[in-house]
Design a protein around this motif. Structure first.
Motif, mmCIF file in Angstrom:
data_model
loop_
_atom_site.group_PDB
_atom_site.id
_atom_site.type_symbol
_atom_site.label_atom_id
_atom_site.label_comp_id
_atom_site.label_asym_id
_atom_site.label_seq_id
_atom_site.Cartn_x
_atom_site.Cartn_y
_atom_site.Cartn_z
ATOM 1 N N GLU A 80 0.824 -1.207 0.000
ATOM 2 C CA GLU A 80 0.000 0.000 0.000
ATOM 3 C C GLU A 80 0.861 1.262 0.000
ATOM 4 O OE1 GLU A 80 -2.726 -0.277 3.279
ATOM 5 O OE2 GLU A 80 -3.691 -2.057 2.448
ATOM 6 N N LYS A 81 1.934 1.241 0.789
ATOM 7 C CA LYS A 81 2.840 2.401 0.851
ATOM 8 C C LYS A 81 3.528 2.604 -0.490
ATOM 9 C CE LYS A 81 6.128 4.853 3.594
ATOM 10 N NZ LYS A 81 5.947 6.057 2.806
ATOM 11 N N LEU A 82 3.987 1.510 -1.099
ATOM 12 C CA LEU A 82 4.651 1.623 -2.395
ATOM 13 C C LEU A 82 3.698 2.184 -3.454
ATOM 14 C CD1 LEU A 82 6.683 -1.705 -2.533
ATOM 15 C CD2 LEU A 82 7.610 0.603 -2.412
ATOM 16 N N ILE A 83 2.465 1.707 -3.432
ATOM 17 C CA ILE A 83 1.478 2.198 -4.388
ATOM 18 C C ILE A 83 1.200 3.680 -4.146
ATOM 19 C CG2 ILE A 83 -0.952 2.027 -5.072
ATOM 20 C CD1 ILE A 83 -0.656 -1.037 -4.580
ATOM 21 N N LYS A 84 1.066 4.025 -2.886
ATOM 22 C CA LYS A 84 0.790 5.420 -2.520
ATOM 23 C C LYS A 84 1.946 6.331 -2.921
ATOM 24 C CE LYS A 84 -0.206 8.320 1.458
ATOM 25 N NZ LYS A 84 -0.292 8.380 2.916
#
Length: 87
Positions: A80-84
């Motif tokens: 999720e952090k990488l996508i964000k």
């Protein structure tokens, strides 16, 4: 070199496999635990060892399931952090 999202997906797949195997082991031991507790032997030491083995197998499977689920949650947070942040 693989993209981060590909690596994350590979880890997810591995963790799903580990979780499935652990749940299968847990189910097999739980379903047939009577075989361990009613070990066909007059030797009390062997019966005790069979019961202890069953308890250890259940504990191991349960711990593996729990640890795998925690790892899956961590992978999801990272993904999720990488996508964000835009990989």
């Amino acid at each position: 070199m693989k993209k981060t999202s590909d690596k994350v997906e590979e880890v997810r797949t591995i963790l799903d496999t580990i979780l499935g195997l652990s749940q299968t082991i847990n189910d097999l031991v739980e379903n047939d635990i009577d075989l361990f507790f009613e070990y066909p032997s007059a030797d009390k030491g062997k019966k005790w060892q069979a019961k202890r083995l069953a308890n250890k197998l259940l504990a191991l499977a349960t711990a593996t399931i729990s640890t795998t689920e925690k790892a899956q949650n961590q992978i999801e947070l990272v993904a999720e952090k990488l996508i964000k942040d835009g990989e």
